[in-house]
Design a protein around this motif. Structure first.
Motif, mmCIF file in Angstrom:
data_model
loop_
_atom_site.group_PDB
_atom_site.id
_atom_site.type_symbol
_atom_site.label_atom_id
_atom_site.label_comp_id
_atom_site.label_asym_id
_atom_site.label_seq_id
_atom_site.Cartn_x
_atom_site.Cartn_y
_atom_site.Cartn_z
ATOM 1 N N TYR A 166 0.845 -1.210 0.000
ATOM 2 C CA TYR A 166 0.000 0.000 0.000
ATOM 3 C C TYR A 166 0.875 1.253 0.000
ATOM 4 O O TYR A 166 0.531 2.254 -0.608
ATOM 5 C CB TYR A 166 -0.910 0.040 1.227
ATOM 6 N N SER A 267 -2.039 3.029 6.891
ATOM 7 C CA SER A 267 -2.552 3.587 5.639
ATOM 8 C C SER A 267 -4.065 3.494 5.503
ATOM 9 O O SER A 267 -4.668 4.264 4.757
ATOM 10 C CB SER A 267 -1.887 2.882 4.449
ATOM 11 N N GLY A 270 -6.223 6.733 5.723
ATOM 12 C CA GLY A 270 -6.515 7.620 4.592
ATOM 13 C C GLY A 270 -7.858 7.250 3.980
ATOM 14 O O GLY A 270 -8.693 8.108 3.664
ATOM 15 N N THR A 271 -8.072 5.944 3.853
ATOM 16 C CA THR A 271 -9.349 5.423 3.373
ATOM 17 C C THR A 271 -10.467 5.829 4.335
ATOM 18 O O THR A 271 -11.559 6.219 3.913
ATOM 19 C CB THR A 271 -9.253 3.878 3.267
ATOM 20 N N LYS A 273 -10.578 8.462 6.282
ATOM 21 C CA LYS A 273 -10.880 9.901 6.165
ATOM 22 C C LYS A 273 -11.865 10.145 5.016
ATOM 23 O O LYS A 273 -12.773 10.970 5.137
ATOM 24 C CB LYS A 273 -9.587 10.689 5.923
ATOM 25 N N GLU A 274 -11.665 9.417 3.912
ATOM 26 C CA GLU A 274 -12.594 9.537 2.783
ATOM 27 C C GLU A 274 -14.000 9.090 3.210
ATOM 28 O O GLU A 274 -14.997 9.736 2.880
ATOM 29 C CB GLU A 274 -12.077 8.676 1.616
ATOM 30 N N ASP A 277 -15.615 11.754 5.351
ATOM 31 C CA ASP A 277 -16.098 12.877 4.537
ATOM 32 C C ASP A 277 -17.412 12.531 3.844
ATOM 33 O O ASP A 277 -18.329 13.351 3.792
ATOM 34 C CB ASP A 277 -15.054 13.274 3.489
ATOM 35 N N GLY A 353 -3.470 -8.748 3.625
ATOM 36 C CA GLY A 353 -3.809 -7.945 2.445
ATOM 37 C C GLY A 353 -5.280 -7.907 2.106
ATOM 38 O O GLY A 353 -5.656 -7.338 1.079
ATOM 39 N N ASP A 355 -8.442 -6.503 1.481
ATOM 40 C CA ASP A 355 -8.551 -5.070 1.209
ATOM 41 C C ASP A 355 -9.644 -4.434 2.055
ATOM 42 O O ASP A 355 -10.725 -4.984 2.225
ATOM 43 C CB ASP A 355 -8.863 -4.876 -0.274
ATOM 44 N N MET A 356 -9.345 -3.288 2.626
ATOM 45 C CA MET A 356 -10.306 -2.517 3.429
ATOM 46 C C MET A 356 -10.680 -1.296 2.603
ATOM 47 O O MET A 356 -9.837 -0.451 2.308
ATOM 48 C CB MET A 356 -9.630 -2.130 4.748
ATOM 49 N N THR A 357 -11.961 -1.203 2.247
ATOM 50 C CA THR A 357 -12.403 -0.137 1.344
ATOM 51 C C THR A 357 -13.141 0.965 2.097
ATOM 52 O O THR A 357 -13.508 0.794 3.263
ATOM 53 C CB THR A 357 -13.345 -0.701 0.269
ATOM 54 N N VAL A 358 -13.384 2.064 1.397
ATOM 55 C CA VAL A 358 -14.171 3.164 1.958
ATOM 56 C C VAL A 358 -15.533 2.633 2.423
ATOM 57 O O VAL A 358 -15.989 2.951 3.527
ATOM 58 C CB VAL A 358 -14.357 4.274 0.894
ATOM 59 N N GLU A 359 -16.143 1.783 1.595
ATOM 60 C CA GLU A 359 -17.465 1.235 1.933
ATOM 61 C C GLU A 359 -17.384 0.374 3.195
ATOM 62 O O GLU A 359 -18.293 0.394 4.026
ATOM 63 C CB GLU A 359 -18.023 0.397 0.763
#
Lengths: 378, 182
Positions: A166, A267, A270-271, A273-274, A277, A353, A355-359
């Protein structure tokens, strides 16, 4: 000035700019590019000494020796490499040495996996090292000079943790602090005692039962006290670069009037924070809390930051198998019997790994709105 | 601008990771923010590899894979299966290294011909480099089809990446793909 480069390359550049006396590395994915780039720099005469060791155990041993002799020393590793260093990791802290290591976080075997999580460094949390977890490559290159500054003044070794792939393999815009700036920021390493053939001393002599525990307690107290040094090193560099990461210990994002908080390391924040928002745009009172400095653990600071909040989702890419999630357990301890403590939920994910998404972050923040205690692998 | 996301499909050794990295550098040369990173199964030649590139006017702060790309770039048509267009945005574009026609590929990919672009990048690479390495060449096609990065930026990014002689032949491949993509 920013350039578009790989996170690993940027780390190698900033390490060179810190003018280390000795670098010793044994390559392992995903930290390999850092080791390779530093080796190239040595071949080009840009680094004083680079030792190509035959294992990670030798890498840590070499940088410990260099540090004991009064040299600024650095290594990098990941996962099984860090695990192989385990015995010496504890000794480096107990000997009050000051090496800095950049750990490219990766899952531990088995099953074999090269991708990111925090099992490797969290397994070393009891070792007496500082641990800084970075959200971005920019933060990683800023954190390395800070780590040298704290390690060399507190006599406590430091790990700068960056997420494998990442961050290590991400090519993006990064401003690498230059040598001149680092010279003005980072004083020469002058330890109070060092190995010197002209003035022989013994470092790490035997301690009898009457003394051993005192050494360990001293190390613990000094590690806790180094919180002030971590903050100061962060603030001083922020003045030079214009870049800051919360107060150096914690970073709060849209927390002021938030009721529901997503808390985590590295990291993924960062996802997060999105996600915050996007939910704020829909009128949801959510925020994010990033633990930047995990060792020393900012327990009091966390209690203050979370006082009056309704509910917290503690997200971790690690687990103490057979017990619970380490950061969650430590947060529970920090908030025990504190007034206005929120409900705390534990979510473990992103292992190997995954994946961790905004959703995914949004769904955890939605889940904790019932203000009940959840404990799940996600 | 709204963040643009591209996904590259290739095989280990074909340079899909390098392609995404050079694209990120090209975007950086235009004062845009970008982020390129890889995803692969095993670190072996020939194994399927994906890489991603995000381009935006503001810093890219998310750290997750690309699930809904606006563009997919296929370096090796033998990788085409039912999943390769997975998540491709409505109206998203596919750029494929192939000798086949746009219509043949559109039918293979299940996309409208207007959203499919083809170029014989292998032929172009063999002519210019003497090797079937198509990653840089395909960035010429990407520039022409999308306009997100200028041809000049791609050429400069390629020149930064490779030693002078290798850069020169790669730049020719980039130009040929830019001119020949249909």
């Amino acid at each position: 000035m920013t350039e578009t480069i790989e996170g690993s390359a940027a780390v190698a550049h900033v390490v060179r700019n810190c003018e280390p006396d000795v670098v010793a590395c044994y390559p392992i994915t995903p930290s390999t590019h850092i080791a390779e780039d530093l080796a190239k720099m040595y071949a080009n005469g840009e680094i004083k000494k680079y030792i190509t060791v035959e294992s990670e155990f030798s890498a840590i041993s070499a940088i410990m020796g260099a540090s004991a002799a009064g040299g600024r020393s650095f290594s990098t590793t990941s996962s099984q490499g860090l695990a192989l260093m385990h015995e010496a990791i504890f000794a480096a802290a107990g000997l009050r040495l000051s090496p800095v290591m950049c750990v490219a976080n990766r899952a531990l075997s088995a099953p074999l996996n090269i991708w990111n999580d925090h099992e490797d460094t969290i397994a070393e949390r009891d070792s007496g090292w500082l641990q800084i977890y970075c959200e971005t490559n920019q933060e990683t290159v800023d954190a390395i000079p800070q780590a040298f500054k704290v390690a060399e003044s507190a006599y406590i070794p430091a790990m700068v943790c960056m997420d494998g792939f990442y961050l290590t393999h991400a090519v993006e815009q990064i401003d690498v602090p230059k040598t001149e700036m680092i010279r003005s920021y980072l004083p020469k390493f002058k330890p109070f005692a060092r190995l010197d053939p002209e003035n022989p001393v013994s470092i790490g002599a035997y301690a009898f039962p009457a003394d051993y525990q005192n050494f360990r307690e001293d190390l613990h107290r000094d590690l806790i006290a180094s919180k002030a040094k971590v903050r100061k090193a962060h603030d001083e560099m922020a003045k030079l670069t214009g870049r800051s990461y919360g107060d150096g210990l914690l970073e709060q994002y849209r927390m002021e009037d938030a009721d529901y908080i997503f808390m985590g390391l590295g990291s993924v924040m960062g996802t997060a924070k999105e996600a915050v928002d996007r939910m704020r745009a829909k009128g949801e009172k959510v925020g994010a809390l990033r633990v930047r400095c995990f060792r020393p653990f900012p327990g009091e600071e966390l209690a203050k930051a979370l006082a009056g909040k309704k509910s917290v989702a503690v997200f971790e890419k690690d687990y103490s198998l057979g017990a619970s999630a380490p950061m969650y357990a430590e947060l529970v301890e920090a908030l025990y019997q504190k007034p206005e403590a929120p409900v705390l939920s534990s979510f473990v994910g992103g292992l190997g790994g995954k994946d961790m998404t905004v959703e995914n972050v949004e769904s955890l923040l939605a889940k904790i709105k019932d203000a009940k205690r959840h404990s799940e692998w996600v | 601008m709204i963040m643009e996301e591209a996904r590259f499909h290739g095989r280990g050794g074909q340079g899909a990771v390098t392609a995404a990295e050079i694209l990120a550098v090209a975007a950086g040369l235009q004062d845009k923010h970008s982020q390129a990173f890889p995803f692969f199964g095993v670190e072996r030649r020939g194994a399927p590899v994906m890489s991603f590139c995000r381009i935006d006017s503001k810093p890219v702060r998310i750290h997750q894979q690309v699930y809904e790309p606006g563009y997919i770039i296929i370096l090796d048509a033998s990788l085409i299966n039912a999943n390769i267009t997975k998540g491709l945005k409505q109206g998203g574009k596919a750029i494929v290294n192939t000798k086949k026609t746009k219509e043949e590929l559109a039918s293979q990919l299940g996309l409208a011909p207007a959203n499919v672009f083809v170029v014989d990048a292998t032929g172009i690479a063999l002519k210019n480099l003497g090797r079937p390495i198509v990653n840089t060449a395909m960035l010429g096609a990407f520039s022409k089809v999308t306009g997100i990065v200028e041809l000049d930026s791609v050429k400069k990014a390629v020149q930064q990446r490779f030693p002078a002689k290798l850069a020169e032949t790669n730049v020719k491949a980039v130009e040929d793909c830019f001119n020949q993509v249909k």
